[in-house]
Design a protein around this motif. Structure first.
Motif, PDB file in Angstrom:
ATOM      1  N   ILE A   1      45.129  45.956  39.451  1.00 13.75           N
ATOM      2  CA  ILE A   1      46.077  46.805  40.178  1.00 13.75           C
ATOM      3  C   ILE A   1      45.563  48.226  40.370  1.00 13.75           C
ATOM      4  CG2 ILE A   1      48.406  47.782  40.078  1.00 13.75           C
ATOM      5  CD1 ILE A   1      49.277  45.286  38.563  1.00 13.75           C
ATOM      6  N   THR A   2      44.814  48.739  39.396  1.00 13.27           N
ATOM      7  CA  THR A   2      44.441  50.159  39.428  1.00 13.27           C
ATOM      8  C   THR A   2      42.957  50.374  39.698  1.00 13.27           C
ATOM      9  OG1 THR A   2      46.225  50.628  37.849  1.00 13.27           O
ATOM     10  CG2 THR A   2      44.539  52.322  38.159  1.00 13.27           C
ATOM     11  N   VAL A   3      42.101  49.860  38.820  1.00 10.21           N
ATOM     12  CA  VAL A   3      40.674  50.165  38.910  1.00 10.21           C
ATOM     13  C   VAL A   3      40.060  49.531  40.152  1.00 10.21           C
ATOM     14  CG1 VAL A   3      38.439  49.962  37.752  1.00 10.21           C
ATOM     15  CG2 VAL A   3      40.513  50.384  36.417  1.00 10.21           C
ATOM     16  N   GLY A   4      40.365  48.255  40.408  1.00  8.54           N
ATOM     17  CA  GLY A   4      39.786  47.576  41.563  1.00  8.54           C
ATOM     18  C   GLY A   4      40.100  48.254  42.887  1.00  8.54           C
ATOM     19  N   PRO A   5      41.383  48.493  43.207  1.00  5.24           N
ATOM     20  CA  PRO A   5      41.688  49.198  44.468  1.00  5.24           C
ATOM     21  C   PRO A   5      41.075  50.590  44.550  1.00  5.24           C
ATOM     22  CG  PRO A   5      43.641  48.078  43.636  1.00  5.24           C
ATOM     23  CD  PRO A   5      42.591  47.972  42.574  1.00  5.24           C
ATOM     24  N   PHE A   6      41.014  51.307  43.410  1.00  5.25           N
ATOM     25  CA  PHE A   6      40.416  52.647  43.422  1.00  5.25           C
ATOM     26  C   PHE A   6      38.939  52.580  43.795  1.00  5.25           C
ATOM     27  CE2 PHE A   6      37.996  55.928  41.220  1.00  5.25           C
ATOM     28  CZ  PHE A   6      38.589  57.081  41.735  1.00  5.25           C
ATOM     29  N   LEU A   7      38.181  51.687  43.156  1.00  4.17           N
ATOM     30  CA  LEU A   7      36.758  51.563  43.467  1.00  4.17           C
ATOM     31  C   LEU A   7      36.536  51.098  44.903  1.00  4.17           C
ATOM     32  CD1 LEU A   7      35.418  49.902  40.181  1.00  4.17           C
ATOM     33  CD2 LEU A   7      35.210  52.292  40.871  1.00  4.17           C
ATOM     34  N   ARG A   8      37.405  50.217  45.382  1.00  6.52           N
ATOM     35  CA  ARG A   8      37.261  49.718  46.751  1.00  6.52           C
ATOM     36  C   ARG A   8      37.519  50.822  47.774  1.00  6.52           C
ATOM     37  NH1 ARG A   8      42.054  46.103  48.154  1.00  6.52           N
ATOM     38  NH2 ARG A   8      42.947  48.205  48.122  1.00  6.52           N
ATOM     39  N   ASP A   9      38.594  51.586  47.590  1.00  5.37           N
ATOM     40  CA  ASP A   9      39.002  52.569  48.590  1.00  5.37           C
ATOM     41  C   ASP A   9      38.171  53.845  48.549  1.00  5.37           C
ATOM     42  OD1 ASP A   9      40.935  50.751  49.279  1.00  5.37           O
ATOM     43  OD2 ASP A   9      42.519  51.696  48.092  1.00  5.37           O
ATOM     44  N   TRP A  10      37.695  54.240  47.351  1.00  5.74           N
ATOM     45  CA  TRP A  10      37.032  55.530  47.221  1.00  5.74           C
ATOM     46  C   TRP A  10      35.518  55.445  47.093  1.00  5.74           C
ATOM     47  CZ3 TRP A  10      39.607  60.061  47.857  1.00  5.74           C
ATOM     48  CH2 TRP A  10      41.016  59.982  47.842  1.00  5.74           C
ATOM     49  N   ILE A  11      34.979  54.281  46.763  1.00  3.43           N
ATOM     50  CA  ILE A  11      33.527  54.182  46.577  1.00  3.43           C
ATOM     51  C   ILE A  11      32.922  53.079  47.440  1.00  3.43           C
ATOM     52  CG2 ILE A  11      31.685  53.765  44.909  1.00  3.43           C
ATOM     53  CD1 ILE A  11      33.445  54.930  42.747  1.00  3.43           C
ATOM     54  N   ALA A  12      33.413  51.849  47.294  1.00  2.00           N
ATOM     55  CA  ALA A  12      32.769  50.704  47.949  1.00  2.00           C
ATOM     56  C   ALA A  12      32.865  50.782  49.467  1.00  2.00           C
ATOM     57  CB  ALA A  12      33.385  49.402  47.437  1.00  2.00           C
ATOM     58  N   GLN A  13      34.069  50.969  49.984  1.00  2.00           N
ATOM     59  CA  GLN A  13      34.223  51.009  51.441  1.00  2.00           C
ATOM     60  C   GLN A  13      33.566  52.220  52.083  1.00  2.00           C
ATOM     61  OE1 GLN A  13      38.401  50.500  52.293  1.00  2.00           O
ATOM     62  NE2 GLN A  13      38.277  48.256  52.151  1.00  2.00           N
ATOM     63  N   PRO A  14      33.724  53.439  51.527  1.00  2.00           N
ATOM     64  CA  PRO A  14      33.018  54.576  52.158  1.00  2.00           C
ATOM     65  C   PRO A  14      31.502  54.405  52.176  1.00  2.00           C
ATOM     66  CG  PRO A  14      34.769  55.376  50.721  1.00  2.00           C
ATOM     67  CD  PRO A  14      34.669  53.907  50.493  1.00  2.00           C
TER      68      PRO A  14
END
Length: 486
Positions: A315-328
């Motif tokens: 719920i927290t770590v996965g979406p954060f890494l996806r939205d702020w690191i992986a996708q950019p």
């Protein structure tokens, strides 16, 4: 009667034997006017031990041997024509045990009498419906031979259980009466009781060894069955993991091993330096008030269930890494990734390393610190050149414990890293581990004797060998760099 009821009855007889043995010793001493060799309690203990120990040992041996002997007898009567094409007789025996358990449930519910069970046939629709009601699905490919074998399996099991109960209670009463009749004032009851206790302690010390042997044996035998059906070369060298329970599976081990090592590496890369620095600070720099608060607060992390860590990753770590690191960075678009599971697992491992390392550092003698300070070394130099080398064996053990914990973790990987078996260097891609696939291959309504199910045991065996090699390597490092301090 169930084994648990028999155990309670034997323990009750042991208590009764204790009372009667103690009374007999006191009466014999009073009658003969002779002082007892031992305290009265030892006479009671000797009778109780003679009642309980032989009976419980017989019960344990019977429970171990009864299924083996009955299955061997039933398996020998099943013709090869009853074995499905491409299957094995062990799969047929699995169905036999499953149907026998279902018949027991039907009898216990009172829906069918023992007499009616004798005339039951496997092709009767009512029988299939009744078994389905108790959670046993009887497929259309189950032959009447298997159904009759299940009835015989159940019948022999009930007969053997009845004989077992009579034998266990008979042994308890016989040995108890013999020990009670043997009581006299000159009997060295204390020696008998202490000998029994010594033997029990020795037997208890073998539990860990026998458990390890049992684990290795179960993994080894099932793995041998798997490698008879699936080539070992394809298992260890193939880079494709694609189980198909309808056949045509690719069961390559390498993608799972890579995912296990990758996730564990990320977790240890976070947990080891942070945990060690926490331990050094708490042991060498923190005051008593801060230490008394900080150490229990950190150890709270060790008590959090892994499912909670999994939800945190999902719920927290996965979406954060996806939205702020992986996708950019264009490295992925999924919240399930190696980095997600590794970071959360690393947070979980921090208290293991910090707490153990802190205790080990505190165990270094204060005289070594004082000697280093007396030679003019600073605190940091003392930590680097004196304390850490002295505590190295224990710190390596803490790292090893954390590594084993990371390799064996399942829930965080399922919810944080996904279930995709692939070979990839991108830490923001979904991957999986050996433990996750062991669970997935053993769950569901699958044929136990199929390669797609037995591969779980081969995975477990290889994981066991891998962790064993890790332990041997750590032991070598510890022995090579260990220093003796007096």
């Amino acid at each position: 009667m169930t084994p648990s009821v028999i155990v309670l009855i034997v323990l009750g007889l042991a208590v009764l034997g204790y009372i009667l043995g103690r009374q007999r010793a006191l009466k014999a001493s009073e009658r003969d006017g002779v002082k007892l060799h031992s305290l009265p309690v030892y006479y009671g203990q000797s009778v109780a031990l003679f009642v309980a120990v032989p009976a419980l040992l017989l019960l344990a041996a019977w429970l171990f041997l009864q299924p083996v002997l009955i299955e061997s007898s039933i398996s020998g009567k099943i013709p090869d024509s009853a074995v499905p094409e491409g299957g094995a007789k062990s799969l047929v025996m699995f169905d036999v045990r499953r149907i026998a358990d279902g018949l027991n449930l039907i009898i216990d519910q009172g829906d069918v009498s023992e007499d009616a069970l004798v005339s039951m046939q496997a092709d009767v629709t009512d029988v299939r419906a009744r078994l389905a009601e108790v959670g046993v699905a009887l497929g259309s490919d189950v032959s009447p031979v298997v159904f009759e074998a299940a009835k015989e399996y159940r019948s022999k099991g009930l007969t053997a259980s009845l004989i077992r109960n009579i034998a266990v209670l008979g042994v308890a009463l016989a040995f108890g009466y013999w020990a009670w009749a043997w009581i006299q004032p000159a009997l060295r009851a204390r020696n008998i009781s202490e000998t029994f206790v010594t033997a029990l302690l020795m037997g208890s010390s073998l539990v860990a060894i026998l458990t390890t042997v049992g684990i290795v044996g179960s993994l080894l035998f099932e793995s041998i069955s798997f490698f008879k059906m699936y080539p070992a070369k394809d298992f260890f060298l193939s880079t494709t993991w694609n189980p198909q329970f309808r056949g045509g599976s690719d069961l390559g081990f390498l993608p799972l091993l890579w995912g296990t090592l990758y996730v564990s590496f990320v977790a240890l890369a976070l947990a080891v330096p942070i945990g060690l620095m926490i331990a050094i600070y708490l042991a060498e720099y923190a005051g008593k008030s801060l230490r008394s608060f900080a150490k229990p607060a950190i150890e709270v992390l060790a008590g959090i269930p892994t499912i909670v860590y999994g939800l945190f990753a999902l719920i927290t770590v996965g979406p954060f890494l996806r939205d702020w690191i992986a996708q950019p960075l264009g490295m992925g678009s999924s919240s399930s990734s190696v980095m997600t599971a590794g970071l959360v697992m690393g947070i979980m491992l921090i208290p293991f390393i910090s707490s153990l390392s802190d205790d080990i550092i505190n165990a270094v003698p204060q005289a070594m610190r004082d000697g280093s300070y007396g030679l003019g070394a600073t605190k940091s130099e003392t930590i680097k050149q004196v304390i850490l080398p002295a505590a190295l064996p224990g710190i390596v053990g803490a790292f090893l414990l954390a590594a084993s914990r990371a390799i064996g973790e399942t829930m965080i990987v399922v919810m944080g890293a996904g279930a995709a078996a692939r070979l990839d260097l991108n830490p923001f891609e979904a991957m999986t581990t050996i433990t996750v696939k062991i669970v997935s291959q053993l769950t569901g309504d699958t044929e136990f004797a199929s390669p797609e199910t037995l591969v779980a045991f081969a995975l477990g065996l290889t994981l066991f060998v891998f962790t064993l090699c890790l332990n041997i390597l750590a032991l070598y490092i510890v022995r090579k760099y260990r220093e003796q301090y007096e």
